[in-house]
Design an enzyme around this catalytic site. Sequence first.
Site, mmCIF file in Angstrom:
data_model
loop_
_atom_site.group_PDB
_atom_site.id
_atom_site.type_symbol
_atom_site.label_atom_id
_atom_site.label_comp_id
_atom_site.label_asym_id
_atom_site.label_seq_id
_atom_site.Cartn_x
_atom_site.Cartn_y
_atom_site.Cartn_z
ATOM 1 C CB SER A 86 -1.292 0.225 1.664
ATOM 2 O OG SER A 86 -1.621 0.907 1.394
ATOM 3 C CG ASP A 106 -5.668 -3.398 -4.060
ATOM 4 O OD1 ASP A 106 -7.130 -2.128 -4.215
ATOM 5 O OD2 ASP A 106 -5.128 -3.319 -3.699
ATOM 6 C CG HIS A 139 -5.496 -2.588 -0.450
ATOM 7 N ND1 HIS A 139 -4.544 -2.244 -1.069
ATOM 8 C CD2 HIS A 139 -4.865 -1.924 0.436
ATOM 9 C CE1 HIS A 139 -3.296 -1.322 -0.387
ATOM 10 N NE2 HIS A 139 -4.086 -0.717 0.809
#
Length: 308
Positions: A102, A253, A275
């Site tokens: 991320s 995602d 994610h």
Amino acid sequence: MRKLITFAVIMSCAVLAAPTLSHASYTKTKHPIVLVHGVTGFNTIGGLINYFHNVPWNLERSGARVYSASVSFVNGSEQRGQQLANYINGLGHSKVNIMAHSQGAPTSRVTASLIPHKVASVTSINGVNKGSKVADVARGIIPPGSYVEGGAGAIANALGDLVNALSGSNNPQDGVAALETLTTRGTTQLNNALGWKGVNRWSCAGTNEDVWINGNRIKFFSWTGTSVWTNWTDITDPFLGVTSLAFGNEPNDGLVGECSTKMGNVIGTHYDMNHVDAINHLFGARSWRTNPISLYRSHANRLKNRGL
């Protein structure tokens, strides 16, 4: 005759042991691996809950040396990148392989610009390399300088301070800077400052695997999943189902669009993984089609085979 039998037994044992020995060093990279968490992340809470769940153990069981970095729960990528550089300098290794999730991806690219001689590779995992439309929407709802921004920032900072206390860290928090840096505009400004190293400015694609920063060659890789609903037992899936609406028809995602995740050598974007699945959470609840652990392990082996 006895010598021939003894030799045969020894050779048989060696053949049987070879796969075991090979498996034992499957993830044994030359340089240690540093895992870097994303926004609202941590390394570990009380030594019981790890951001990357059991990823470190699954890398270490086959020979890897793994560290989990601790940077700000919420802050700008520049500030987090400096913190990560300080952390890596403190480890005492000549170089490290960074695997980042991320916001950890732009954070790590900042670090690579600061200490390129200490970074052998940077791997982006569902990384926010060109911004997130979810952050764009949130920025629109939370206008700069508004009371809403002040309140949201205060809450995020308080949560960050709580995570500091629970994880034994002392990282500065800035919720507003975290939001701004993850917007398309904020990430574009960061990419401009970093010279778009490893990130394709012009198209939805990666770049060369070899990225040169101040005369230092660093290997850049990335992968991502483009699924949202992957396991009906995972309570984070409904949340990601809502946030994914920000992307319209663009593959994503739940928090990051596919194009934004591409960096360097793109290993794949087709994985049935959202994610949260990318860090093997929520406690391993994921799709049966993609095991995120296998992605980390095979990538460590890829780094090993490249002499990293």
